[in-house]
Design a protein around this motif. Sequence first.
Motif, PDB file in Angstrom:
ATOM      1  N   VAL A  30     -32.203 -27.579  24.892  1.00  0.00           N
ATOM      2  CA  VAL A  30     -32.860 -28.052  25.017  1.00  0.00           C
ATOM      3  C   VAL A  30     -34.445 -26.456  24.441  1.00  0.00           C
ATOM      4  O   VAL A  30     -36.130 -26.675  23.588  1.00  0.00           O
ATOM      5  CB  VAL A  30     -33.825 -27.076  26.888  1.00  0.00           C
ATOM      6  N   VAL A  31     -33.748 -25.345  24.685  1.00  0.00           N
ATOM      7  CA  VAL A  31     -34.442 -24.194  23.302  1.00  0.00           C
ATOM      8  C   VAL A  31     -34.328 -24.364  22.045  1.00  0.00           C
ATOM      9  O   VAL A  31     -35.434 -23.783  20.891  1.00  0.00           O
ATOM     10  CB  VAL A  31     -33.810 -22.729  24.231  1.00  0.00           C
ATOM     11  N   SER A  32     -33.297 -25.100  21.051  1.00  0.00           N
ATOM     12  CA  SER A  32     -33.916 -25.643  20.145  1.00  0.00           C
ATOM     13  C   SER A  32     -34.087 -26.427  19.976  1.00  0.00           C
ATOM     14  O   SER A  32     -34.519 -26.359  18.800  1.00  0.00           O
ATOM     15  CB  SER A  32     -31.635 -25.440  19.262  1.00  0.00           C
ATOM     16  N   ALA A  33     -34.560 -27.638  20.960  1.00  0.00           N
ATOM     17  CA  ALA A  33     -35.917 -28.305  20.484  1.00  0.00           C
ATOM     18  C   ALA A  33     -36.794 -28.385  20.743  1.00  0.00           C
ATOM     19  O   ALA A  33     -37.601 -28.555  20.182  1.00  0.00           O
ATOM     20  CB  ALA A  33     -34.904 -29.535  21.735  1.00  0.00           C
ATOM     21  N   GLY A  34     -37.370 -26.918  21.401  1.00  0.00           N
ATOM     22  CA  GLY A  34     -38.611 -27.148  21.863  1.00  0.00           C
ATOM     23  C   GLY A  34     -38.564 -25.759  20.007  1.00  0.00           C
ATOM     24  O   GLY A  34     -39.909 -26.436  20.197  1.00  0.00           O
ATOM     25  N   THR A 102     -42.576 -19.621  31.173  1.00  0.00           N
ATOM     26  CA  THR A 102     -43.573 -19.089  31.421  1.00  0.00           C
ATOM     27  C   THR A 102     -44.564 -18.591  30.004  1.00  0.00           C
ATOM     28  O   THR A 102     -46.035 -18.791  30.036  1.00  0.00           O
ATOM     29  CB  THR A 102     -43.706 -17.937  31.800  1.00  0.00           C
ATOM     30  N   SER A 103     -43.872 -18.547  29.093  1.00  0.00           N
ATOM     31  CA  SER A 103     -44.312 -18.260  27.739  1.00  0.00           C
ATOM     32  C   SER A 103     -45.205 -19.455  27.143  1.00  0.00           C
ATOM     33  O   SER A 103     -45.595 -18.971  26.322  1.00  0.00           O
ATOM     34  CB  SER A 103     -43.340 -17.623  26.702  1.00  0.00           C
ATOM     35  N   LEU A 104     -44.714 -20.479  27.378  1.00  0.00           N
ATOM     36  CA  LEU A 104     -44.943 -21.252  26.498  1.00  0.00           C
ATOM     37  C   LEU A 104     -46.418 -22.091  27.035  1.00  0.00           C
ATOM     38  O   LEU A 104     -47.425 -22.348  26.077  1.00  0.00           O
ATOM     39  CB  LEU A 104     -43.847 -22.890  26.830  1.00  0.00           C
ATOM     40  N   LEU A 105     -47.292 -21.875  28.292  1.00  0.00           N
ATOM     41  CA  LEU A 105     -48.133 -22.850  28.848  1.00  0.00           C
ATOM     42  C   LEU A 105     -49.495 -22.461  27.961  1.00  0.00           C
ATOM     43  O   LEU A 105     -50.379 -23.019  28.639  1.00  0.00           O
ATOM     44  CB  LEU A 105     -47.717 -22.562  30.014  1.00  0.00           C
ATOM     45  N   PRO A 106     -49.454 -21.077  28.314  1.00  0.00           N
ATOM     46  CA  PRO A 106     -50.646 -21.034  27.856  1.00  0.00           C
ATOM     47  C   PRO A 106     -51.262 -21.133  26.470  1.00  0.00           C
ATOM     48  O   PRO A 106     -52.039 -21.082  25.929  1.00  0.00           O
ATOM     49  CB  PRO A 106     -50.172 -19.010  27.123  1.00  0.00           C
ATOM     50  N   LEU A 107     -50.430 -21.481  25.924  1.00  0.00           N
ATOM     51  CA  LEU A 107     -50.428 -22.001  24.149  1.00  0.00           C
ATOM     52  C   LEU A 107     -51.191 -23.462  25.246  1.00  0.00           C
ATOM     53  O   LEU A 107     -51.874 -24.219  23.829  1.00  0.00           O
ATOM     54  CB  LEU A 107     -48.758 -22.466  23.575  1.00  0.00           C
ATOM     55  N   LEU A 108     -51.423 -24.174  25.455  1.00  0.00           N
ATOM     56  CA  LEU A 108     -52.033 -25.404  25.795  1.00  0.00           C
ATOM     57  C   LEU A 108     -53.661 -25.055  26.313  1.00  0.00           C
ATOM     58  O   LEU A 108     -54.526 -25.495  26.008  1.00  0.00           O
ATOM     59  CB  LEU A 108     -51.945 -25.011  27.460  1.00  0.00           C
ATOM     60  N   PHE A 164     -32.035 -28.871  16.745  1.00  0.00           N
ATOM     61  CA  PHE A 164     -33.164 -28.955  16.479  1.00  0.00           C
ATOM     62  C   PHE A 164     -33.344 -30.182  15.581  1.00  0.00           C
ATOM     63  O   PHE A 164     -34.264 -30.653  14.953  1.00  0.00           O
ATOM     64  CB  PHE A 164     -31.941 -27.992  15.251  1.00  0.00           C
ATOM     65  N   LEU A 165     -32.631 -31.346  15.517  1.00  0.00           N
ATOM     66  CA  LEU A 165     -32.846 -32.432  15.249  1.00  0.00           C
ATOM     67  C   LEU A 165     -33.334 -33.359  15.928  1.00  0.00           C
ATOM     68  O   LEU A 165     -34.161 -34.514  15.413  1.00  0.00           O
ATOM     69  CB  LEU A 165     -30.946 -33.338  15.003  1.00  0.00           C
ATOM     70  N   PHE A 166     -33.433 -33.035  17.434  1.00  0.00           N
ATOM     71  CA  PHE A 166     -34.481 -33.897  18.376  1.00  0.00           C
ATOM     72  C   PHE A 166     -35.488 -33.295  18.358  1.00  0.00           C
ATOM     73  O   PHE A 166     -36.715 -34.095  18.196  1.00  0.00           O
ATOM     74  CB  PHE A 166     -33.625 -33.973  19.852  1.00  0.00           C
ATOM     75  N   GLY A 167     -35.948 -32.124  17.319  1.00  0.00           N
ATOM     76  CA  GLY A 167     -37.292 -31.293  17.875  1.00  0.00           C
ATOM     77  C   GLY A 167     -38.598 -32.206  17.256  1.00  0.00           C
ATOM     78  O   GLY A 167     -39.249 -32.537  17.426  1.00  0.00           O
ATOM     79  N   SER A 199     -41.885 -29.941  26.366  1.00  0.00           N
ATOM     80  CA  SER A 199     -40.583 -28.971  26.036  1.00  0.00           C
ATOM     81  C   SER A 199     -40.775 -27.373  26.995  1.00  0.00           C
ATOM     82  O   SER A 199     -39.744 -27.222  27.857  1.00  0.00           O
ATOM     83  CB  SER A 199     -41.304 -28.119  24.912  1.00  0.00           C
ATOM     84  N   ALA A 200     -41.853 -27.244  27.930  1.00  0.00           N
ATOM     85  CA  ALA A 200     -41.901 -26.903  28.737  1.00  0.00           C
ATOM     86  C   ALA A 200     -40.502 -27.436  30.718  1.00  0.00           C
ATOM     87  O   ALA A 200     -40.291 -27.107  31.122  1.00  0.00           O
ATOM     88  CB  ALA A 200     -43.142 -26.357  29.549  1.00  0.00           C
TER      89      ALA A 200
END
Length: 433
Positions: A30-34, A102-108, A164-167, A199-200
Amino acid sequence: MTNPPRIERQPTSLGLGAWQLAWLAAAVFVVSAGYGALMPLLPAWLAPLMAADGQAEVARHVGLLSGLYAAGVLVGAPLWGLVSDRWGRGRILVIGLVGYVTSLLPLLWPDWIGLAGIYASRGATGFFVAAVVPVVPALVAEHTPQDQRARRFAWLGAMSLLGFLFGPGLNAAAAQMSTTLASVGAGTFDPTNLVIVTSAALGALMMLGLATTLPRVAPAAVDDNIQPQSGDRRRTMALWGLNGAVMFVLSGFELGIVLQGQQHPTLSSREISLMFAECSLVMLGVNALLFFTGLLERAAGRGVMAAGLVLAIAGLAMLAQHRSDGWMYIGVSLTAAGTGLVLPTISYLAAGASRRRRLGATMGGLAAAAGFGQTLGSAAAGWLFGAVAQFSFAWLALPLLATLGTLIVRPAWWSTESQPPHSPRVSPAPLPK
């Protein structure tokens, strides 16, 4: 004499169940795909925020954001590794995934947080991902009998590559989802926001899964002192250095593939994308080979690394001299296969070279060395390819040649087998886990 039996004894409660291992591998995925999903979207996503600045400024910010993410991993990995040795690995994994979500959500809300907020968010994401990257292999090594450890490390490496391939596929799925929602009258949704939410959500799912399935109690210590401390730190530092050197070369090699499009007009962006896919698939195939054959359990790690270095050097030499696209594809395959052999072997040997109470620090240092090598390799390769173009691939082979030399002249640096000072020989009992 009670020591030899105690060395041989294997606690039966150490093993991870299938579901526990699946959740750990899924967290790495998941963290690689994100990362792989969001990075290609950054240029188009940032452009409306700085329409007056031009494409050059957007490209500069994309590069800086990528570097800040890597810096977060570089700073966070050794810190989280050390903390996990004291507080417990499961707790740190959950904290890392909470921070990741938590760090991803502000990007919305990019207009609200501004450019400074975007930088802070990406740096924080890298910092919290660093709580997953070293701690998962440390936990797997801690709870895995040595005769199963190599296969499980290959499995973790494969899941990272699959992420990484799934991203990019997540990007396509988000675009299709946005179209579908608009067609049924559910409203208009920015595909980038859908990628962030997905991703979140996946990160939150991993957090809940790990919180409910991970072992509650660390395995009891099993005679850490049977592995003499003399040479332990030296072996660990040698593996850190090798990991940094290989990632330096790998990042420069990948950047060189991108820059070939400028130096060879016949090489289209589609072919460059195919080369990247080829690189990932070859490395994935090598991890599958390690998993299904148990090669690391049958062969000396030093020999496997030497074979990988030879393959990578041959691939880089071929890329430096290629005169056709076909030869370039072969060079990419050889380089990917070589680095794909070396990297999981380093992780496997590092887990065996460290005492259990320092596993988190060891794997954290390994991740930090990889982040440092990757950052330095990208910067150096940009200058190098601007100076000597295609022949830069040959220069990138020099760190691998130097490392191959140390494998030959300093074999003790790469061995994880240690003898107790009072015994001339110890049967191949596993190191303490």
